[in-house]
Design a protein around this motif. Sequence first.
Motif, short mmCIF file in Angstrom:
data_model
loop_
_atom_site.label_atom_id
_atom_site.label_comp_id
_atom_site.label_asym_id
_atom_site.label_seq_id
_atom_site.Cartn_x
_atom_site.Cartn_y
_atom_site.Cartn_z
N SER A 285 -5.22 -15.49 2.04
CA SER A 285 -6.56 -14.65 2.24
C SER A 285 -7.57 -15.20 1.75
O SER A 285 -8.49 -14.34 1.47
CB SER A 285 -5.91 -14.47 0.30
OG SER A 285 -6.38 -15.50 -0.34
N ASN A 286 -8.31 -16.01 2.76
CA ASN A 286 -9.12 -17.16 3.17
C ASN A 286 -9.56 -17.52 1.82
O ASN A 286 -10.82 -17.86 2.05
CB ASN A 286 -10.10 -16.20 3.61
CG ASN A 286 -10.06 -15.28 4.32
OD1 ASN A 286 -9.92 -15.98 5.95
ND2 ASN A 286 -10.71 -13.99 5.27
N ALA A 287 -8.68 -18.15 1.07
CA ALA A 287 -9.25 -19.09 -0.50
C ALA A 287 -9.45 -20.67 0.58
O ALA A 287 -8.69 -20.28 1.31
CB ALA A 287 -8.01 -19.00 -1.08
N ILE A 288 -10.26 -20.98 0.30
CA ILE A 288 -10.46 -22.65 0.34
C ILE A 288 -9.36 -23.16 -0.25
O ILE A 288 -9.09 -23.78 -1.47
CB ILE A 288 -11.68 -23.59 0.41
CG1 ILE A 288 -12.32 -22.31 1.23
CG2 ILE A 288 -11.86 -24.77 0.81
CD1 ILE A 288 -14.21 -22.56 0.43
N ILE A 289 -8.14 -24.19 1.06
CA ILE A 289 -7.23 -25.53 0.84
C ILE A 289 -8.00 -26.44 0.65
O ILE A 289 -8.01 -27.26 -0.70
CB ILE A 289 -6.05 -24.82 1.72
CG1 ILE A 289 -5.78 -23.74 0.74
CG2 ILE A 289 -5.35 -25.70 1.03
CD1 ILE A 289 -4.69 -23.15 1.83
N ASP A 290 -8.69 -27.27 1.65
CA ASP A 290 -9.47 -27.84 2.06
C ASP A 290 -10.77 -27.98 2.84
O ASP A 290 -11.25 -26.19 2.92
CB ASP A 290 -7.94 -28.99 2.80
CG ASP A 290 -9.08 -30.68 2.37
OD1 ASP A 290 -9.90 -30.19 1.93
OD2 ASP A 290 -8.50 -31.16 2.85
N SER A 291 -11.91 -28.49 2.09
CA SER A 291 -12.29 -29.04 3.12
C SER A 291 -12.67 -30.50 3.86
O SER A 291 -12.51 -31.27 3.45
CB SER A 291 -14.13 -28.69 2.70
OG SER A 291 -14.34 -29.82 1.67
N ILE A 292 -13.45 -30.35 5.65
CA ILE A 292 -13.72 -31.50 5.93
C ILE A 292 -15.11 -31.64 6.93
O ILE A 292 -14.98 -30.70 7.08
CB ILE A 292 -12.32 -31.69 6.44
CG1 ILE A 292 -11.20 -31.60 6.39
CG2 ILE A 292 -12.37 -32.64 7.68
CD1 ILE A 292 -10.11 -30.64 6.54
N ILE A 293 -15.74 -32.72 6.30
CA ILE A 293 -16.69 -33.38 7.22
C ILE A 293 -16.15 -33.72 8.71
O ILE A 293 -16.01 -35.09 8.01
CB ILE A 293 -18.46 -33.57 6.85
CG1 ILE A 293 -18.40 -32.30 5.33
CG2 ILE A 293 -18.82 -33.93 7.06
CD1 ILE A 293 -19.50 -33.35 4.45
N VAL A 294 -16.67 -33.77 9.64
CA VAL A 294 -17.00 -34.24 11.03
C VAL A 294 -18.05 -34.74 11.15
O VAL A 294 -19.05 -33.48 11.60
CB VAL A 294 -15.96 -32.90 11.82
CG1 VAL A 294 -15.96 -34.00 13.28
CG2 VAL A 294 -14.55 -32.63 11.78
#
Length: 160
Positions: A85-94
């Motif tokens: 449902s496009n809910a954010i589970i995690d975020s990572i910066i590269v």
Amino acid sequence: MHTMTKLLLAGACCLFAFFVNAQNTAGSNLTSKVALIHLKISRQGESYSISVRDITVINDEKKKTLATHDQANQNGLVCFILDKSNAIIDSIIVAEPLTTRYEYPREDGTIGSKETALNEKDVMIRSMYNPRMAYLRILKITGRTTRQSLVTLKLPAPKM
């Protein structure tokens, strides 16, 4: 009798602690798994081509927390792992995915470094595994507070 009660109470506490620990260990399979997401990133001028090669799920036996996110810098990428449902589970910066830094010994005994810009690179990002992972949305960092959406990719089934 008083000593016997104390011994029984101590034994019951030890058994209780053992069962609670066993349940936490058995129930923490979700938190002890790490998803390694293998990306192929190419740049042609100002545009990017990004694809997901594969996802491998491994057991993280060290059970340490993942490193904190790096500071966002220009030319870096922000990757959001999304559910269906496009809910954010995690975020990572590269940070600067198409730049490689080489270190070498200088003649004066110090360490020198050189950065090389690449047009193509394989990048591995890591996140705590969540079976609800469905999409990877990637944004390019264009300024201190600005982002440009690059692509949203459907994640393939992970290799377990």
